[in-house]
Write a protein that holds these residues in place. Sequence first.
Motif, short mmCIF file in Angstrom:
data_model
loop_
_atom_site.label_atom_id
_atom_site.label_comp_id
_atom_site.label_asym_id
_atom_site.label_seq_id
_atom_site.Cartn_x
_atom_site.Cartn_y
_atom_site.Cartn_z
N GLU A 91 0.83 -1.22 0.00
CA GLU A 91 0.00 0.00 0.00
C GLU A 91 0.86 1.27 0.00
O GLU A 91 0.46 2.30 -0.53
N ALA A 94 1.76 1.82 -3.62
CA ALA A 94 0.56 2.30 -4.33
C ALA A 94 0.30 3.77 -4.01
O ALA A 94 -0.01 4.57 -4.90
N SER A 95 0.46 4.15 -2.75
CA SER A 95 0.26 5.55 -2.34
C SER A 95 1.29 6.45 -3.01
O SER A 95 0.96 7.56 -3.47
N LEU A 97 2.79 5.94 -5.89
CA LEU A 97 2.41 6.09 -7.30
C LEU A 97 1.23 7.04 -7.46
O LEU A 97 1.20 7.86 -8.39
N ASP A 98 0.26 6.95 -6.56
CA ASP A 98 -0.89 7.86 -6.62
C ASP A 98 -0.42 9.31 -6.53
O ASP A 98 -0.91 10.17 -7.25
N LYS A 99 0.53 9.58 -5.64
CA LYS A 99 1.05 10.93 -5.49
C LYS A 99 1.81 11.37 -6.74
O LYS A 99 1.66 12.51 -7.20
N LEU A 103 -3.01 11.44 -8.34
CA LEU A 103 -4.31 10.83 -8.06
C LEU A 103 -4.71 10.98 -6.61
O LEU A 103 -5.77 10.53 -6.21
N GLN A 104 -3.86 11.63 -5.83
CA GLN A 104 -4.14 11.76 -4.41
C GLN A 104 -4.04 13.19 -3.97
O GLN A 104 -3.28 13.97 -4.43
#
Length: 104
Positions: A91, A94-95, A97-99, A103-104
């Motif tokens: 996770e 994934a977090s 990559l989102d940043k 996407l975050q």
Amino acid sequence: FRFKDSLAEDLQSADLVISHAGAGSCLETLEKGKPLIVVINDKLMDNHQLELAKQLHRDGYVLYCNCSTLVETLQSMDLAALKPFPPGQPEKFASFLDKVFGLQ
């Protein structure tokens, strides 16, 4: 083993695993909570197995040796000194990559 579809059953029943220092073999064994001695192949290009083995050893997760020092390592090993390998945290990646992708 020459070839086997999966080592999961063997790893589960093992008291000690002696393996080459490939990343997949090391991580699969450590994730199962088994003590591990990695035997490096110092004839490989760039000797990347040695780098991984040294770092895992510095972190206290494995013992490492080469073929010529395996018997000595087995005779002097203290498996109780090895630390448990921490569980993965996918996770966090994934977090990250989102940043990176906003996407975050």
